[in-house]
Design a protein around this motif. Structure first.
Motif, mmCIF file in Angstrom:
data_model
loop_
_atom_site.group_PDB
_atom_site.id
_atom_site.type_symbol
_atom_site.label_atom_id
_atom_site.label_comp_id
_atom_site.label_asym_id
_atom_site.label_seq_id
_atom_site.Cartn_x
_atom_site.Cartn_y
_atom_site.Cartn_z
ATOM 1 N N ALA A 288 -11.437 53.934 11.450
ATOM 2 C CA ALA A 288 -12.801 54.811 11.639
ATOM 3 C C ALA A 288 -12.437 56.187 11.657
ATOM 4 N N PHE A 289 -11.452 56.778 12.277
ATOM 5 C CA PHE A 289 -11.273 58.235 12.562
ATOM 6 C C PHE A 289 -10.446 58.854 11.804
ATOM 7 N N TRP A 290 -9.855 58.168 10.675
ATOM 8 C CA TRP A 290 -8.941 58.660 10.021
ATOM 9 C C TRP A 290 -9.391 59.743 8.925
ATOM 10 N N TYR B 277 -18.350 49.158 7.329
ATOM 11 C CA TYR B 277 -19.710 48.759 7.961
ATOM 12 C C TYR B 277 -20.481 49.913 8.406
ATOM 13 N N LYS B 278 -20.024 51.134 8.059
ATOM 14 C CA LYS B 278 -20.680 52.292 8.516
ATOM 15 C C LYS B 278 -21.988 52.638 7.748
ATOM 16 N N ARG B 279 -22.920 53.240 8.635
ATOM 17 C CA ARG B 279 -24.508 53.415 8.212
ATOM 18 C C ARG B 279 -25.176 52.312 7.822
ATOM 19 N N LYS B 280 -24.995 51.333 8.442
ATOM 20 C CA LYS B 280 -25.716 50.003 8.276
ATOM 21 C C LYS B 280 -26.477 49.743 9.739
ATOM 22 N N GLY B 281 -26.350 50.504 10.585
ATOM 23 C CA GLY B 281 -27.142 50.162 11.848
ATOM 24 C C GLY B 281 -26.116 49.593 12.989
ATOM 25 N N TYR B 282 -25.085 49.314 12.650
ATOM 26 C CA TYR B 282 -24.059 48.549 13.474
ATOM 27 C C TYR B 282 -23.871 49.724 14.944
ATOM 28 N N GLN C 37 -22.106 62.338 29.522
ATOM 29 C CA GLN C 37 -22.061 63.398 28.599
ATOM 30 C C GLN C 37 -20.806 63.142 27.678
ATOM 31 N N MET C 38 -20.877 63.811 26.330
ATOM 32 C CA MET C 38 -19.958 63.632 25.351
ATOM 33 C C MET C 38 -19.807 64.706 24.154
ATOM 34 N N GLU C 39 -18.912 64.492 23.469
ATOM 35 C CA GLU C 39 -19.053 65.341 22.571
ATOM 36 C C GLU C 39 -19.294 64.365 21.139
ATOM 37 N N GLY C 40 -19.999 65.038 20.172
ATOM 38 C CA GLY C 40 -20.297 64.084 19.120
ATOM 39 C C GLY C 40 -21.516 64.552 18.265
ATOM 40 N N ASN C 41 -21.943 64.010 17.239
ATOM 41 C CA ASN C 41 -22.927 64.332 16.026
ATOM 42 C C ASN C 41 -24.351 64.107 16.386
ATOM 43 N N ILE C 42 -25.216 65.328 16.977
ATOM 44 C CA ILE C 42 -26.449 64.629 17.696
ATOM 45 C C ILE C 42 -27.182 63.744 16.413
ATOM 46 N N GLU C 43 -26.910 64.104 15.187
ATOM 47 C CA GLU C 43 -27.836 63.455 14.072
ATOM 48 C C GLU C 43 -27.555 61.795 14.443
ATOM 49 N N PHE C 44 -26.456 61.252 14.777
ATOM 50 C CA PHE C 44 -26.125 59.829 15.236
ATOM 51 C C PHE C 44 -26.794 59.663 16.726
ATOM 52 N N TYR C 45 -26.186 60.255 17.702
ATOM 53 C CA TYR C 45 -26.756 60.041 19.142
ATOM 54 C C TYR C 45 -28.092 60.415 19.577
HETATM 55 C C1 LIG Z 1 -20.125 57.439 14.236
HETATM 56 C C2 LIG Z 1 -20.282 55.961 14.403
HETATM 57 C C3 LIG Z 1 -20.069 55.045 15.287
HETATM 58 C C4 LIG Z 1 -21.789 55.523 13.873
HETATM 59 O O1 LIG Z 1 -21.895 54.053 13.316
HETATM 60 P P1 LIG Z 1 -22.485 53.627 12.259
HETATM 61 O O2 LIG Z 1 -22.763 52.334 12.390
HETATM 62 O O3 LIG Z 1 -21.830 54.140 10.914
HETATM 63 O O4 LIG Z 1 -24.061 54.608 12.396
HETATM 64 P P2 LIG Z 1 -25.659 53.761 12.030
HETATM 65 O O5 LIG Z 1 -25.837 53.192 10.965
HETATM 66 O O6 LIG Z 1 -25.863 52.928 13.198
HETATM 67 O O7 LIG Z 1 -26.499 54.980 12.268
HETATM 68 C C5 LIG Z 1 -27.619 55.311 12.771
HETATM 69 C C6 LIG Z 1 -28.199 56.494 12.254
HETATM 70 O O8 LIG Z 1 -27.450 57.635 13.022
HETATM 71 C C7 LIG Z 1 -27.501 58.789 11.991
HETATM 72 N N1 LIG Z 1 -25.963 58.925 11.409
HETATM 73 C C8 LIG Z 1 -25.034 58.019 11.727
HETATM 74 N N2 LIG Z 1 -23.898 58.461 11.365
HETATM 75 C C9 LIG Z 1 -24.222 59.888 10.966
HETATM 76 C C10 LIG Z 1 -23.286 60.934 10.450
HETATM 77 N N3 LIG Z 1 -22.019 60.836 10.260
HETATM 78 N N4 LIG Z 1 -24.188 62.178 10.164
HETATM 79 C C11 LIG Z 1 -25.367 62.222 10.222
HETATM 80 N N5 LIG Z 1 -26.191 61.146 10.604
HETATM 81 C C12 LIG Z 1 -25.665 59.971 11.133
HETATM 82 C C13 LIG Z 1 -28.359 58.288 10.691
HETATM 83 O O9 LIG Z 1 -29.668 58.949 10.899
HETATM 84 C C14 LIG Z 1 -28.234 56.600 10.688
HETATM 85 O O10 LIG Z 1 -29.324 56.241 10.053
HETATM 86 P P3 LIG Z 1 -29.493 56.186 8.480
HETATM 87 O O11 LIG Z 1 -28.113 55.742 8.075
HETATM 88 O O12 LIG Z 1 -30.547 55.230 8.288
HETATM 89 O O13 LIG Z 1 -29.554 57.578 7.997
HETATM 90 C C15 LIG Z 1 -19.533 55.517 12.623
HETATM 91 O O14 LIG Z 1 -19.841 56.275 11.570
HETATM 92 C C16 LIG Z 1 -17.832 55.619 13.070
HETATM 93 O O15 LIG Z 1 -17.288 54.923 13.504
HETATM 94 N N6 LIG Z 1 -17.507 56.947 12.664
HETATM 95 C C17 LIG Z 1 -15.946 57.465 12.470
HETATM 96 C C18 LIG Z 1 -15.708 57.699 14.213
HETATM 97 C C19 LIG Z 1 -16.371 58.547 14.778
HETATM 98 O O16 LIG Z 1 -16.914 59.623 14.353
HETATM 99 N N7 LIG Z 1 -17.247 58.153 16.230
HETATM 100 C C20 LIG Z 1 -17.870 58.958 16.790
HETATM 101 C C21 LIG Z 1 -17.206 59.939 17.301
HETATM 102 S S1 LIG Z 1 -18.193 61.000 18.198
#
Ligand SMILES: CC(C)(COP(=O)(O)OP(=O)(O)OC[C@H]1O[C@@H](n2cnc3c(N)ncnc32)[C@H](O)[C@@H]1OP(=O)(O)O)[C@@H](O)C(=O)NCCC(=O)NCCS
Length: 208
Positions: free
Chosen positions: A20-22, A91-96, A117-125
């Motif tokens: 996932a992180f690679w 399985y990314k970006r499917k809501g999981y 609290q944590m470091e991350g992308n606000i667009e997801f969190y």
């Molecule tokens: C980050 C992670 C856990 C998100 O899980 P995911 O299943 O891919 O995300 P979801 O499908 O549940 O996302 C829900 C919504 O969040 C937002 N979102 C998710 N990932 C995003 C990204 N990388 N950039 C911008 N928005 C994002 C979108 O709005 C998304 O809805 P949409 O796909 O309909 O636009 C996953 O992508 C992952 O494992 N990434 C690599 C490791 C990582 O970065 N972990 C987090 C470190 S802080």
């Protein structure tokens, strides 16, 4: 299905974390090593060490840790953090990820976890209720106190837990094991199938 991680899952989940992180934040990644060592860390929270399964395969994982915020009067305020959080690339970006996180946050709240609290992308969190930590007067140890740090996020799970306090957060020491022990990390990394490390746009500190 979301369930607790079992010892038999450890290697599979570390490999999932690596996949996932690679090359996402830097060439290669170290998050799988953090997880590898964190399970025996006293800050680790086994009740929130969760895996997500689909088609009998583990496709997601998240872990939580105790943390603390140093308040402006120098006292230590109990808090919590989480990560690594991983969804398998296929399985990314499917809501999981959001589903797994929301489930984990509900469990965390039931356990009395008041603040994360944590470091991350606000667009997801933001979809899971997080906002910039600076809005709650929680500062990040590595950034100027006055700055609005775009990647440093927080959420009060129990309303009023943080109140109008002010303080500074540094991630738990267990998150820095790869930087602190590079040789041990390299030996661990070498136990996985070889993968190519790439410098890619979007990574931290990437410059054209
Ligand atoms: C980050 C992670 C856990 C998100 O899980 P995911 O299943 O891919 O995300 P979801 O499908 O549940 O996302 C829900 C919504 O969040 C937002 N979102 C998710 N990932 C995003 C990204 N990388 N950039 C911008 N928005 C994002 C979108 O709005 C998304 O809805 P949409 O796909 O309909 O636009 C996953 O992508 C992952 O494992 N990434 C690599 C490791 C990582 O970065 N972990 C987090 C470190 S802080």
């Amino acid at each position: 299905m979301i369930r607790l991680e079992q010892p038999k899952d450890y290697r599979e989940v570390e490999n999932l974390t690596r996949e996932a992180f690679w090359n996402v934040y830097r060439p290669g990644c170290t998050e799988h090593y953090v997880l590898h060592l964190f399970r025996t860390n006293p800050d680790f929270i086994p009740e929130l060490d969760l895996v997500m399964e689909e088609d009998d395969k583990i496709i997601g994982h998240v872990m939580f840790s105790k943390a603390e915020i140093i308040l402006d009067d120098s006292s230590h305020f109990p808090s919590w953090t989480f990560g690594p959080i991983s969804i398998h690339p296929a399985y990314k970006r499917k809501g999981y990820g959001l589903k797994m996180l929301q489930y984990a946050l509900e469990k965390a709240k039931e356990m009395g976890i008041g603040l994360l609290q944590m470091e991350g992308n606000i667009e997801f969190y933001k979809h899971a209720g997080f906002d910039l930590a600076s809005k709650m007067k929680i500062h990040y140890h590595a950034e100027p106190r006055e700055s609005e740090v775009p990647y440093f996020l927080a959420q009060e799970l129990i309303p009023g837990y943080w109140g109008d306090r002010e303080g500074t957060y540094a991630p738990p020491k267990g998150y820095f094991v790869a930087e602190e022990h590079p040789e041990a990390f390299e030996a661990y990394e070498a136990s996985f199938p070889k993968k190519e490390k790439l410098r890619l746009p979007g990574q931290l500190g990437y410059e054209e």
